[in-house]
Scaffold this motif. Sequence first.
Motif, mmCIF file in Angstrom:
data_model
loop_
_atom_site.group_PDB
_atom_site.id
_atom_site.type_symbol
_atom_site.label_atom_id
_atom_site.label_comp_id
_atom_site.label_asym_id
_atom_site.label_seq_id
_atom_site.Cartn_x
_atom_site.Cartn_y
_atom_site.Cartn_z
ATOM 1 N N LEU A 31 29.264 31.327 30.593
ATOM 2 C CA LEU A 31 30.083 32.545 30.552
ATOM 3 C C LEU A 31 29.306 33.638 29.826
ATOM 4 O O LEU A 31 28.951 33.501 28.661
ATOM 5 N N ALA A 32 29.018 34.731 30.531
ATOM 6 C CA ALA A 32 28.221 35.814 29.965
ATOM 7 C C ALA A 32 29.064 37.004 29.529
ATOM 8 O O ALA A 32 28.690 37.741 28.617
ATOM 9 N N ASN A 33 30.224 37.201 30.166
ATOM 10 C CA ASN A 33 31.039 38.370 29.839
ATOM 11 C C ASN A 33 32.445 38.181 30.378
ATOM 12 O O ASN A 33 32.688 37.357 31.275
ATOM 13 N N THR A 34 33.373 38.948 29.820
ATOM 14 C CA THR A 34 34.754 38.986 30.302
ATOM 15 C C THR A 34 35.176 40.444 30.403
ATOM 16 O O THR A 34 35.056 41.195 29.432
ATOM 17 N N TYR A 35 35.616 40.858 31.573
ATOM 18 C CA TYR A 35 36.108 42.216 31.783
ATOM 19 C C TYR A 35 37.636 42.169 31.779
ATOM 20 O O TYR A 35 38.242 41.501 32.610
ATOM 21 N N LYS A 36 38.250 42.895 30.843
ATOM 22 C CA LYS A 36 39.702 42.868 30.705
ATOM 23 C C LYS A 36 40.320 44.177 31.208
ATOM 24 O O LYS A 36 39.737 45.247 31.044
ATOM 25 N N PHE A 37 41.528 44.053 31.772
ATOM 26 C CA PHE A 37 42.194 45.215 32.345
ATOM 27 C C PHE A 37 43.660 45.233 31.933
ATOM 28 O O PHE A 37 44.221 44.212 31.532
ATOM 29 N N GLY A 38 44.273 46.401 32.060
ATOM 30 C CA GLY A 38 45.674 46.545 31.701
ATOM 31 C C GLY A 38 46.590 45.935 32.740
ATOM 32 O O GLY A 38 46.157 45.391 33.761
ATOM 33 N N ALA A 39 47.883 46.046 32.474
ATOM 34 C CA ALA A 39 48.887 45.443 33.351
ATOM 35 C C ALA A 39 48.923 46.138 34.704
ATOM 36 O O ALA A 39 48.688 47.345 34.830
ATOM 37 N N ALA A 40 49.226 45.364 35.730
ATOM 38 C CA ALA A 40 49.392 45.930 37.066
ATOM 39 C C ALA A 40 50.672 46.745 37.124
ATOM 40 O O ALA A 40 51.648 46.437 36.424
ATOM 41 N N PRO A 41 50.714 47.797 37.937
ATOM 42 C CA PRO A 41 51.946 48.571 38.094
ATOM 43 C C PRO A 41 53.095 47.679 38.553
ATOM 44 O O PRO A 41 52.917 46.808 39.409
ATOM 45 N N GLY A 42 54.241 47.876 37.959
ATOM 46 C CA GLY A 42 55.396 47.071 38.326
ATOM 47 C C GLY A 42 55.529 45.792 37.533
ATOM 48 O O GLY A 42 56.531 45.081 37.639
ATOM 49 N N GLY A 43 54.523 45.469 36.732
ATOM 50 C CA GLY A 43 54.629 44.330 35.815
ATOM 51 C C GLY A 43 54.277 42.980 36.396
ATOM 52 O O GLY A 43 54.343 41.968 35.689
ATOM 53 N N ARG A 44 53.887 42.911 37.666
ATOM 54 C CA ARG A 44 53.535 41.624 38.258
ATOM 55 C C ARG A 44 52.023 41.492 38.344
ATOM 56 O O ARG A 44 51.362 42.266 39.035
ATOM 57 N N GLU A 45 51.474 40.517 37.644
ATOM 58 C CA GLU A 45 50.021 40.317 37.646
ATOM 59 C C GLU A 45 49.593 39.520 38.867
ATOM 60 O O GLU A 45 49.152 38.374 38.776
ATOM 61 N N TYR A 46 49.699 40.142 40.035
ATOM 62 C CA TYR A 46 49.261 39.513 41.269
ATOM 63 C C TYR A 46 47.805 39.888 41.528
ATOM 64 O O TYR A 46 47.402 41.043 41.352
ATOM 65 N N PHE A 47 46.992 38.934 41.938
ATOM 66 C CA PHE A 47 45.605 39.231 42.284
ATOM 67 C C PHE A 47 45.190 38.337 43.445
ATOM 68 O O PHE A 47 45.683 37.237 43.620
ATOM 69 N N ASP A 48 44.249 38.856 44.237
ATOM 70 C CA ASP A 48 43.834 38.128 45.434
ATOM 71 C C ASP A 48 42.337 38.272 45.611
ATOM 72 O O ASP A 48 41.580 37.950 44.704
ATOM 73 N N TYR A 49 41.876 38.779 46.741
ATOM 74 C CA TYR A 49 40.445 38.804 47.045
ATOM 75 C C TYR A 49 39.652 39.673 46.071
ATOM 76 O O TYR A 49 40.144 40.677 45.556
ATOM 77 N N MET A 50 38.385 39.294 45.874
ATOM 78 C CA MET A 50 37.399 40.119 45.181
ATOM 79 C C MET A 50 36.311 40.457 46.192
ATOM 80 O O MET A 50 35.862 39.592 46.940
ATOM 81 N N THR A 51 35.875 41.723 46.191
ATOM 82 C CA THR A 51 34.803 42.141 47.082
ATOM 83 C C THR A 51 33.688 42.771 46.266
ATOM 84 O O THR A 51 33.937 43.693 45.475
ATOM 85 N N PHE A 52 32.464 42.267 46.438
ATOM 86 C CA PHE A 52 31.302 42.848 45.764
ATOM 87 C C PHE A 52 30.495 43.642 46.770
ATOM 88 O O PHE A 52 30.138 43.135 47.831
ATOM 89 N N ASP A 53 30.210 44.912 46.427
ATOM 90 C CA ASP A 53 29.382 45.772 47.259
ATOM 91 C C ASP A 53 28.018 45.911 46.591
ATOM 92 O O ASP A 53 27.899 46.597 45.567
ATOM 93 N N PRO A 54 26.977 45.269 47.122
ATOM 94 C CA PRO A 54 25.668 45.298 46.448
ATOM 95 C C PRO A 54 25.033 46.681 46.408
ATOM 96 O O PRO A 54 24.236 46.962 45.508
ATOM 97 N N ASP A 55 25.359 47.549 47.362
ATOM 98 C CA ASP A 55 24.747 48.876 47.387
ATOM 99 C C ASP A 55 25.260 49.750 46.247
ATOM 100 O O ASP A 55 24.482 50.434 45.576
ATOM 101 N N SER A 56 26.545 49.739 46.033
ATOM 102 C CA SER A 56 27.136 50.577 44.969
ATOM 103 C C SER A 56 27.258 49.839 43.640
ATOM 104 O O SER A 56 27.594 50.447 42.630
#
Length: 348
Positions: A31-56
Amino acid sequence: MLGAMMLGAMLVAVMMSGVAVFAADTISYHLANTYKFGAAPGGREYFDYMTFDPDSRRLYLSHGTEVLVVNADTGKKEGKISGLKQSHGVAVVPEAGRGFISDGAQGKAIIFDLKTLKVVGEANAAPDADCIIYDPASKHVFTFNGDSKNATAIDPSTGNVVGTIDLGGGPEFAVADGQGNIYNNLEDKSEVVAIDSQGLKVKAHYPIAPAGAPAPIAMDREHRRLFVAGREPAMLVVMNADDGKVIQSFPISNGADADVFDSKTGLVFVSTREGWVHIFHEDSPDHYSEAGKVKTELGAKTMAYDPKTKRIFVDTAEFGKAPEPTKEHPHPRGATVPGTFHVLVYEP
């Protein structure tokens, strides 16, 4: 003389086996790092796909009713696309300067500008629009609509729908080979469906036994190999993309929801909800070996991979206490805790 030759061959085989085992044991991540974020709008912490764009060098993170846009190297939030009902995946089309978000609750693909991150349009898909990819051969964006059991093809330059494909089952993840074929997992059929992306028609259905209920899929495009991760039973299956023949299979932990293939290293990565990333090595197109495991966190089932730095990204949240099991729900899950969504970054 024959006996000596046989003994020599056996010693070579043992030495080669030993090298393979040693190489597998040396593949490790921390484990090299942890990126933390605030609550999702509406209060439901739903998450799904992650997409990495190597160009940007951006990560696009599904986060409830928004998509977070994050610098993959620093974890700094560069912006977000808001106003969604339920975000799933993101497909990036640099030549059109646009990104496309599958919104399952609206049954649409939301179109945004890659530079400004402003919404510039939408395209009708179908209810439960889930996986979304860009196919360079047909130059179409495809949404795969779970409950609707079909796929929608969209022209990214105009946003117009150019066709719908009946898949014969509930689609999950998809991968394009760049030559006019798309392969998608049908979770409820325990099959891979092969699609002609230019003719917009189904070409074949391939059973994935001994695995079942597949979700993620990845591909070695050069050697025409598919990596299909099932959930019931939980196994990784290696399949010939041209005839559907299952070449090899491995047990994995429960809840697979992403896998990737690195053509430079020949490594296959599979992330699961149980909190593991399984690593396999392509010794040859017809032989694979286990190459290690990375312990992550509960719920870290979705993943992105940076082939340049070899870093693995998985996201999850904290979970509350699970309710008591019932006959209808023998393995209940605790609810996600608002404001605890985070990305874990692993390095070799």
